[in-house]
Design an enzyme around this catalytic site. Structure first.
Site, PDB file in Angstrom:
ATOM      1  N   GLY A   1      66.608 -64.564   8.608  1.00  0.00           N
ATOM      2  CA  GLY A   1      65.302 -64.659   9.617  1.00  0.00           C
ATOM      3  C   GLY A   1      65.994 -65.489  10.635  1.00  0.00           C
TER       4      GLY A   1
ATOM      5  NE  ARG B   1      52.561 -78.744  12.880  1.00  0.00           N
ATOM      6  CZ  ARG B   1      53.280 -77.304  13.546  1.00  0.00           C
ATOM      7  NH1 ARG B   1      54.454 -77.758  11.725  1.00  0.00           N
ATOM      8  NH2 ARG B   1      53.426 -77.069  13.793  1.00  0.00           N
TER       9      ARG B   1
ATOM     10  CG  HIS C   1      53.070 -75.408   7.838  1.00  0.00           C
ATOM     11  ND1 HIS C   1      53.537 -73.696   8.068  1.00  0.00           N
ATOM     12  CD2 HIS C   1      54.309 -75.706   8.696  1.00  0.00           C
ATOM     13  CE1 HIS C   1      53.890 -74.054   8.940  1.00  0.00           C
ATOM     14  NE2 HIS C   1      54.012 -74.713   9.252  1.00  0.00           N
TER      15      HIS C   1
END
Lengths: 283, 659
Positions: free
Chosen positions: B12, B298, B366
């Site tokens: 990644g 969040r 998440h």
């Protein structure tokens, strides 16, 4: 809930899958009954099949192998042929697939890439093609050298859609000029020897729409353009842009609606100019 | 003497940026990844990447403020020196990505466009449509391919990392991995192993994460003796689209571009949302947090959405919890240019065009703020020492962790658009330290052939016995579902000790049962069944760590919310009384920090995580109450500021007296 042809609510549906145990093995079909749930996509169907590992006739079988990743159509992993059409299986919703006359799902591996197992295919050729066209910006260094060259909004709006290409392979599957290359590994052959032979086989064949489009993307970047002629030289060689037969299937099946035929046309013109320059000794 | 090699696990943003930087420094890399690196989970990141920039700077922003927003957003659980270093590097990271050709959105004049994200009042976020992670990943993937073509990198894609190889002194000498097609198990000698394997979303069954985000790589390091920090801090993103296979992210950038969250004031009002008049809509985030509005951090947005649906009964639908995320007031061309990618996702999966109809969304697991414990070397100035081999090394010598799978940068809650930054930053920043580490080595991993052979045999035996095992009747797919359910129920938005204790028992039971999994495929070719089963078995140590950490932490901090330990809101109605209550509130806040402002550190004993606590380096900015201008809490902020002013005055006076 979905309904069948007689307007009856259905509780399960049939999934036929073309399977293959490994490279070189014969393919065969298996049928599964899957309980209907709302909001299913082909991925969740395959997950249910993996969990039960039992065919419609109640025989035990191995889980069907398939590739997937993000499940939101940005990684390009889960390409397969679904009811005859190449697409991403994550965005293939069961309610839409069973809508109309089809009362079953038919899943097949892509036909232009060697099957590894079941619905898993080997798409290394896609990444090899990106290496062939040098799809990168040849920066000097990763040390801090300030910002990159200024790019106009108009140019960004041309480049961004090309850069959304996720190398899923749909365009190659649909292209009549793109044909399958499968190199069988010899007994005892080392990784390095086998990879070399595979790459040699790939490198003489059609490079395909995605790599042509990526070459155009990097040729339109100010730094990327520093090696534009190298890319055009490659695209004017064997397996280059001239192989395209203008069937235009690529642009039709692209899940990201990338203007592939526009890129191919641009590449064709640029290659012509490149050849002229070469003839007149300017390149 | 042969050349030193580095193995990087994960392709990644973190793994790729580390790979390319090491190549530039002349180090050869073997890159191991479950998937072709271009398909890594970083592609799912949507909204953007943060840095202080030319525009924000002129209205008072600085790298220091970016640092401050990040630690305030993280409820001060972040060690501060790494955060400071990251914020200082942020503009340079974005400049580099710009030079690599990333197709960032542009202003009319051709500069990088920026938008606002949660937990800040500045427009720091550079973005490429709503597919920024994909675009950044491709930029790095291309560079790594360039090095690959020069033979500096060898990619091992479709390989599963099975664990680090440790010698008799528990020093890392390489990695073991398995080919997902041929099922070959191979040892990779390496002088340094860097794990950049992302988050463990699949521990929760369904999340916004990709299917390969099982956490298995981090878990295998953990089980080999690496410490795991702050496991219980799991970010639940406020806005996702529920789905049968996955909870699909709906980026914070939707709110950054003006999206508004609301519910009808009348419960389950069945009218077409666009026909509901303004005064019959409840924009609850804007009304409770007028300063930050829809862009509160969040954890706060998630709790408010949860509260409005669960406690106030105002969910849009009766049988499914959701609220409206509304973009319909924004002109369509602007939506297409800035948010096209995510709007297409909504339309494809929900069959409704969010340009015309408000989206229905609900929170979903998440991101993991916690991860493998890693070291760092601090400078006098408060940042990190460049090229220190200690930076990002785990407690296992020669084993490093970067990106989402380390525990730094985000504390108790991550700010949006900081993850792409932390991933690329750590990948780039760690490389010179690794080079230093390699240059100081006297004996290379190539001299540990017997260690490598032993590790390979051990893993081969484990694999063979798993395939041969019979008699078990547990189904790994169903066990995974059960694990996901218990984790989602007990360790997400609202946490209660009775539920957590029960969940821990259940997970122990599931862990035991997983040892009796029967395989429906016992072959040795592309056996996804056995790979999945191993991945599920490795979820339990992390699941236990998350739940035990949450159970023991009796407080509220960032994403970790326990209503039983919440400070009650001010009740009094007179100013004087409210002031007194606020004083008590602040006393309690300080006391709580003495006890709980600590990183949770877990070590695995083979069965259970053993937990200790580590002090947090808050030497740059002292902790303060995290209120975000909440209506009704102004007096707390005022009392706190008075205390702080008095303290600085006292310090100044003492210093004056001393001189």
């Amino acid at each position: 809930m979905i309904k069948d042809a007689y307007d009856q609510t259905i509780s399960s549906f049939t999934v036929r899958i073309e399977r293959q145990d490994g490279p070189g093995s014969p393919s065969y079909w298996e049928t599964f009954d899957v309980t209907y749930e709302s909001d299913m996509n082909v991925i969740s169907v395959l997950q249910r099949i993996a969990a039960m590992s039992e065919t419609a006739t109640g025989e035990k079988t191995t889980p069907v192998a398939w590739s997937c990743g993000c499940l939101e159509e940005v990684c390009g992993s889960c390409t397969m042929v679904i009811n005859g059409k190449v697409r991403q299986s994550c965005s293939a919703l069961v309610d839409n697939l069973l809508d109309g006359t089809d009362q079953e799902l038919v899943l097949q591996p892509m036909s232009k890439f060697p099957v590894v197992r079941d619905l898993v295919v080997d798409r290394q050729r896609i990444f090899r093609s990106l290496q062939r066209v040098e799809a990168w910006v040849p920066v000097d260094t990763y040390y801090d050298m300030g910002p990159g060259p200024k790019v106009s909004r108009a140019q960004q709006e041309i480049n961004y859609p090309l850069s959304e290409c996720m190398s899923c392979g749909c365009c190659m599957e649909a292209c009549p000029q793109y044909t399958k290359v499968e190199v069988v590994r010899a007994d005892g052959e080392s990784d390095a020897d086998y990879d070399k032979r595979v790459n040699e086989a790939y490198d003489t064949q059609f490079i395909g729409p995605q790599a042509i489009s990526q070459a155009m993307l990097f040729n339109s970047h100010p730094t990327g353009a520093q090696i534009a002629e190298e890319r055009l030289e490659l695209l004017s060689g064997p397996g280059g842009v001239q192989v395209c037969g203008n069937a235009q299937n690529c642009v039709t099946v692209c899940p990201k609606e990338i203007p592939l035929t526009t890129s191919i046309a641009r590449a064709g013109r640029a290659v012509t100019v490149h050849k002229f320059k070469k003839w007149f000794g300017k390149s | 003497m042969s050349k030193p090699r580095v193995v990087i696990v994960g392709g990644g943003l973190a793994g790729l940026s580390c790979t390319m930087k090491l190549c530039e420094l002349g180090v050869d890399v073997d890159l191991i990844s479950l998937v072709p690196v271009k398909r890594s989970h970083s592609v799912c990141a949507q909204g953007g990447i943060n840095s202080c920039n030319d525009q924000t700077r002129q209205i008072g922003d600085t790298e220091w403020k970016h640092f401050d927003d990040t630690v305030y957003g993280g409820d001060f659980l972040n060690h501060q020196p790494p955060v400071k270093e990251m914020a200082d590097w942020a503009p340079k990271v974005i400049d580099l990505m710009d030079r690599l050709g990333v197709t960032f959105n542009r202003t009319q004049e051709g500069f990088l466009d920026r938008r606002r994200f949660g937990g800040t009042l500045y427009k720091r976020t550079a973005f490429a449509g709503a597919t920024t992670g994909q675009q950044l990943l491709y930029g790095l993937d291309e560079q790594v391919r360039r090095w690959e073509s020069q033979g500096k990198v060898t990619k091992y894609e479709h390989w599963d990392f099975l664990g680090p190889i440790l010698d008799e002194n528990r020093v890392c000498r390489g990695a073991i991995a398995q080919n997902l097609r041929t099922m070959e198990i191979r040892s990779f000698p390496a002088d340094v192993v860097v794990v950049g394997s992302g988050g463990p979303g699949l521990v929760y069954g369904r999340s916004t994460m990709s299917v390969m985000c099982t956490g298995s790589a981090a878990s295998r390091c953990f089980q080999a003796g690496a410490k795991y920090g702050n496991g219980e801090f799991i970010q639940v993103h406020p806005t996702a689209i529920p789905g049968a296979d996955k909870l699909r992210l709906m980026s914070e950038s939707a709110r950054g571009e003006g999206g508004r969250v609301w519910v009808p004031r009348k419960p389950q009002d069945s009218r077409d949302p666009k026909s509901i008049p303004e005064d019959e809509r409840y924009y609850f985030l804007e009304s409770r947090y007028p300063e930050y509005g829809n862009l509160v951090p969040r954890d706060i947005a998630t709790r408010e959405i949860f509260d409005i649906c669960v406690n106030e009964g105002l969910s849009v639908e009766a049988d499914r919890l959701c609220v409206y995320l509304d973009l319909t007031h924004i002109p369509k061309p602007e939506l297409d240019r800035k948010l096209g990618g995510i709007l297409d996702i909504y339309q494809k999966f929900q069959g409704v065009d969010p340009r015309d109809v408000p989206m229905k969304i609900f929170p979903a697991v998440h991101y993991s703020m916690g991860g493998l414990w890693t070291d760092y070397e601090r400078t006098q100035a408060g940042g990190l020492r460049v090229a220190s081999p200690r930076n990002h090394q785990t407690n296992i010598e020669n084993l490093y962790a970067i990106g989402e799978c380390d525990y730094h940068y985000h504390g108790a809650n991550r700010l949006g658009a900081n993850s792409l930054l932390s991933c690329i930053f750590t990948g780039l920043f760690v490389a010179p330290g690794i080079q230093q580490k390699l240059s100081g080595m006297t004996k290379l991993s190539s001299e540990y052939a017997t260690v490598h052979k032993a590790a390979q045999d051990e893993h081969q035996n484990r694999h063979d016995s798993l395939l041969k095992r019979d008699g078990g009747n547990e189904n790994p797919y169903l066990l995974h579902q059960e694990l996901g359910q218990v984790m989602t129920r007990s360790a997400t938005v609202v946490r209660r000790n009775d539920q957590l204790a029960e969940a821990y028992e259940t997970i122990c039971d599931l862990h035991e049962r997983s040892k009796n999994c029967s395989l429906s495929d016992t072959g040795n070719w592309t056996n996804q069944n056995v790979v999945f089963t191993k991945g599920v078995m490795d979820m339990f140590p992390l699941a236990k760590t998350i739940v035990k950490g949450a159970l023991q932490r009796d407080e509220c901090r960032g994403a970790h919310y326990k209503p039983d330990f919440q400070f009650p809101p001010l009740q009094a109605t007179t100013d004087q009384e409210r002031h007194r209550e606020a004083e008590l509130w602040c006393d309690r806040f300080e006391e709580n920090n003495k006890k709980w402002l600590k990183s949770t550190i877990a070590e695995f004993d083979g069965e259970h995580p053993q937990i200790t606590y580590e002090d947090v380096d808050v030497s740059i900015e002292p902790p303060r109450p995290r209120l975000y201008g909440l209506v009704g809490a102004e007096v707390i902020e005022q009392v706190w500021n008075d205390r702080r002013a008095k303290r600085s005055a006292d310090v100044a006076e003492n210093q004056a007296a001393a001189t």
